[in-house]
Design a protein around this motif. Structure first.
Motif, PDB file in Angstrom:
ATOM      1  N   PRO A  26       0.806  -1.213   0.000  1.00  0.00           N
ATOM      2  CA  PRO A  26       0.000   0.000   0.000  1.00  0.00           C
ATOM      3  C   PRO A  26       0.844   1.269   0.000  1.00  0.00           C
ATOM      4  O   PRO A  26       0.429   2.290  -0.520  1.00  0.00           O
ATOM      5  N   LEU A  27       2.046   1.204   0.568  1.00  0.00           N
ATOM      6  CA  LEU A  27       2.912   2.386   0.618  1.00  0.00           C
ATOM      7  C   LEU A  27       4.339   1.971   0.275  1.00  0.00           C
ATOM      8  O   LEU A  27       4.988   1.267   1.051  1.00  0.00           O
ATOM      9  N   GLY A  28       4.801   2.416  -0.884  1.00  0.00           N
ATOM     10  CA  GLY A  28       6.156   2.067  -1.311  1.00  0.00           C
ATOM     11  C   GLY A  28       7.113   3.235  -1.110  1.00  0.00           C
ATOM     12  O   GLY A  28       7.119   3.856  -0.050  1.00  0.00           O
ATOM     13  N   ILE A  29       7.888   3.547  -2.162  1.00  0.00           N
ATOM     14  CA  ILE A  29       8.876   4.630  -2.068  1.00  0.00           C
ATOM     15  C   ILE A  29       8.190   5.975  -1.841  1.00  0.00           C
ATOM     16  O   ILE A  29       7.161   6.250  -2.447  1.00  0.00           O
ATOM     17  N   GLY A  30       8.759   6.814  -0.971  1.00  0.00           N
ATOM     18  CA  GLY A  30       8.289   8.183  -0.854  1.00  0.00           C
ATOM     19  C   GLY A  30       7.941   8.633   0.549  1.00  0.00           C
ATOM     20  O   GLY A  30       7.810   9.827   0.797  1.00  0.00           O
ATOM     21  N   ILE A  89      12.056  -5.628  -2.223  1.00  0.00           N
ATOM     22  CA  ILE A  89      13.481  -5.381  -2.019  1.00  0.00           C
ATOM     23  C   ILE A  89      13.693  -3.911  -1.666  1.00  0.00           C
ATOM     24  O   ILE A  89      12.897  -3.042  -2.035  1.00  0.00           O
ATOM     25  N   PHE A  90      14.766  -3.659  -0.938  1.00  0.00           N
ATOM     26  CA  PHE A  90      15.177  -2.309  -0.554  1.00  0.00           C
ATOM     27  C   PHE A  90      16.614  -2.138  -1.031  1.00  0.00           C
ATOM     28  O   PHE A  90      17.429  -3.055  -0.896  1.00  0.00           O
ATOM     29  N   LEU A  91      16.900  -0.962  -1.593  1.00  0.00           N
ATOM     30  CA  LEU A  91      18.179  -0.766  -2.265  1.00  0.00           C
ATOM     31  C   LEU A  91      18.949   0.395  -1.650  1.00  0.00           C
ATOM     32  O   LEU A  91      18.554   1.558  -1.809  1.00  0.00           O
ATOM     33  N   GLY A  92      20.029   0.094  -0.947  1.00  0.00           N
ATOM     34  CA  GLY A  92      20.922   1.144  -0.458  1.00  0.00           C
ATOM     35  C   GLY A  92      22.103   1.269  -1.400  1.00  0.00           C
ATOM     36  O   GLY A  92      22.702   0.263  -1.781  1.00  0.00           O
ATOM     37  N   VAL A  93      22.419   2.489  -1.824  1.00  0.00           N
ATOM     38  CA  VAL A  93      23.579   2.688  -2.701  1.00  0.00           C
ATOM     39  C   VAL A  93      24.460   3.822  -2.196  1.00  0.00           C
ATOM     40  O   VAL A  93      23.958   4.870  -1.787  1.00  0.00           O
ATOM     41  N   GLY A  94      25.768   3.603  -2.201  1.00  0.00           N
ATOM     42  CA  GLY A  94      26.751   4.661  -1.983  1.00  0.00           C
ATOM     43  C   GLY A  94      27.424   4.890  -3.319  1.00  0.00           C
ATOM     44  O   GLY A  94      28.154   4.024  -3.813  1.00  0.00           O
ATOM     45  N   LEU A 122      10.423  -2.982  -5.717  1.00  0.00           N
ATOM     46  CA  LEU A 122      11.387  -2.087  -5.057  1.00  0.00           C
ATOM     47  C   LEU A 122      10.588  -1.145  -4.162  1.00  0.00           C
ATOM     48  O   LEU A 122       9.830  -0.309  -4.640  1.00  0.00           O
ATOM     49  N   ALA A 123      10.740  -1.317  -2.847  1.00  0.00           N
ATOM     50  CA  ALA A 123       9.853  -0.641  -1.893  1.00  0.00           C
ATOM     51  C   ALA A 123      10.549   0.480  -1.128  1.00  0.00           C
ATOM     52  O   ALA A 123       9.925   1.152  -0.318  1.00  0.00           O
ATOM     53  N   GLY A 124      11.846   0.688  -1.363  1.00  0.00           N
ATOM     54  CA  GLY A 124      12.543   1.764  -0.659  1.00  0.00           C
ATOM     55  C   GLY A 124      14.033   1.554  -0.703  1.00  0.00           C
ATOM     56  O   GLY A 124      14.530   0.647  -1.377  1.00  0.00           O
ATOM     57  N   GLY A 125      14.744   2.402   0.029  1.00  0.00           N
ATOM     58  CA  GLY A 125      16.196   2.285   0.042  1.00  0.00           C
ATOM     59  C   GLY A 125      16.824   3.520   0.632  1.00  0.00           C
ATOM     60  O   GLY A 125      16.165   4.277   1.357  1.00  0.00           O
TER      61      GLY A 125
END
Ligand code: ADP
Ligand code: MG
Length: 330
Positions: A26-30, A89-94, A122-125
């Motif tokens: 119901p609530l993804g990225i943002g 999935i959640f995506l952290g990037v440097g 893709l639900a966040g990061g």
């Protein structure tokens, strides 16, 4: 343009645009958190993996699209190894400040493409600038009915040990890259674009066919060792029955070298699982479904791991199952 030009929020806005949320999200990225539904009564599975440029990958050996795909696959593989269905999935990037925008987009395309193939959203990061190497951290979530959860701890004496697919292909490709040789394309695919065995994992779990399971990331001997320790049992392995691909046998004609690589090479991302005697019939139906499933040994009550030749004689254990710390080239 690079990340410096686009900015963190510009990049997040682009990622958000490229994603549409499925019904169980119901609530993804943002927002500050994603909010997801887990099917009633199921367990939430969560796993995370960190990939660091120069340690886990080299940008001159892979395309950014494959890097994105692999970052997802290695995490989804852990969900598969528990018998789970991938969800988010959640995506952290440097990101290095000079990382070109086209490369970022290629990487994201790979992430989203692979996530889509496994049915994960893709639900966040999190997005940061890195003063040095590229960092990638993927967290995957999935779910599984409690009675279908497959751990490392369920192997019992008398169970057969099975593995999916073929072994050693990825490690051989890596070895060739390290030696400055271009790997044959089938081997290179196994290394740069591994497939998580989600369908098989679900079939084994739903059919109650396996007693313990793990995915092969660090090499067969080491990963089987995890099952043996967690289950409090030992094993006999038959090196002559290890499944080997045509390209591997062609590049590496010597049988001992083939077996050593199949036993110790990392990053196969195949499933290693144990099957109680009563379930082996049920497995035959799965084995005919495309991906080979090979019986490579058996669980015994006596602790430890033994390699047995076809004539029953004892073989020496190769040393050098992949160790993360202390290995300079990984
Ligand atoms: P906060 O500061 O509250 O953590 P952020 O500005 O870091 O919020 O992130 C805003 C939104 O964008 C969040 O929903 C977050 O999950 C998402 N997000 C940030 N970076 C990424 C990324 N690399 N991939 C996917 N989603 C991201
Ligand atoms: Mg944040």
């Amino acid at each position: 343009m690079s990340l410096a030009g686009l900015g963190e929020f510009g990049l997040i806005a682009r990622i958000r645009q490229a994603v549409s949320d499925p019904a169980d999200l119901p609530l993804g990225i943002g927002d500050d958190c994603a909010a997801a539904l887990v099917p009633a009564g199921e367990l939430l599975l969560t796993t995370t993996d960190l990939l660091i440029e120069g340690v886990h990958f080299r940008r001159d050996w892979t395309t950014v699209r494959d890097l994105g795909r692999k970052s997802v696959a290695v995490n989804i593989s852990d969900i598969a190894a528990m018998g789970g269905t991938p969800r988010q999935i959640f995506l952290g990037v440097g990101l290095p400040a000079d990382f070109p925008l086209t490369e970022i987009e290629g990487f994201l395309d790979g992430v989203l493409e692979a996530a889509g193939e496994y049915g994960a959203a893709l639900a966040g990061g999190d997005t940061c600038r890195s003063p040095g190497p590229l960092f990638i951290s993927v967290t995957a979530q999935g779910s599984v009915p409690p009675q279908e959860l497959l751990t490392r701890g369920g192997a019992r004496p008398g169970d057969a040990i099975y593995v999916s697919g073929t072994l050693g292909d990825s490690a051989l490709a890596l070895r060739q890259l390290q030696a400055g040789t271009l790997p044959q394309s089938a081997l290179a695919r196994r290394h740069h674009d591994p497939q998580a065995r989600v369908t098989l994992g679900r079939q084994l779990a739903a059919g109650h066919l396996a007693s313990a399971m793990i995915d092969l990331s660090d090499g067969l001997l080491g990963d089987l060792g995890h099952i043996l320790t967690a289950s409090g049992v030992g094993a006999r392995l038959f090196p002559d029955s290890l499944p080997l691909s045509e390209p591997l046998r062609w590049v590496l004609p010597e049988l001992l070298a083939q077996q050593e690589l199949a036993l110790t090479g990392g990053e196969d991302y195949e499933l290693l699982f144990t099957v109680p005697p009563a379930q082996q019939g049920g497995l035959a139906a799965l084995a005919s479904a495309g991906l080979p499933l090979t019986r490579i040994g058996e669980i015994v009550s006596e602790p430890g791991l033994k390699l047995l030749a076809a004539d029953g004689s004892l073989l020496p254990l190769p040393s050098g199952s992949f160790k993360h710390f202390g290995s300079a080239d990984r």
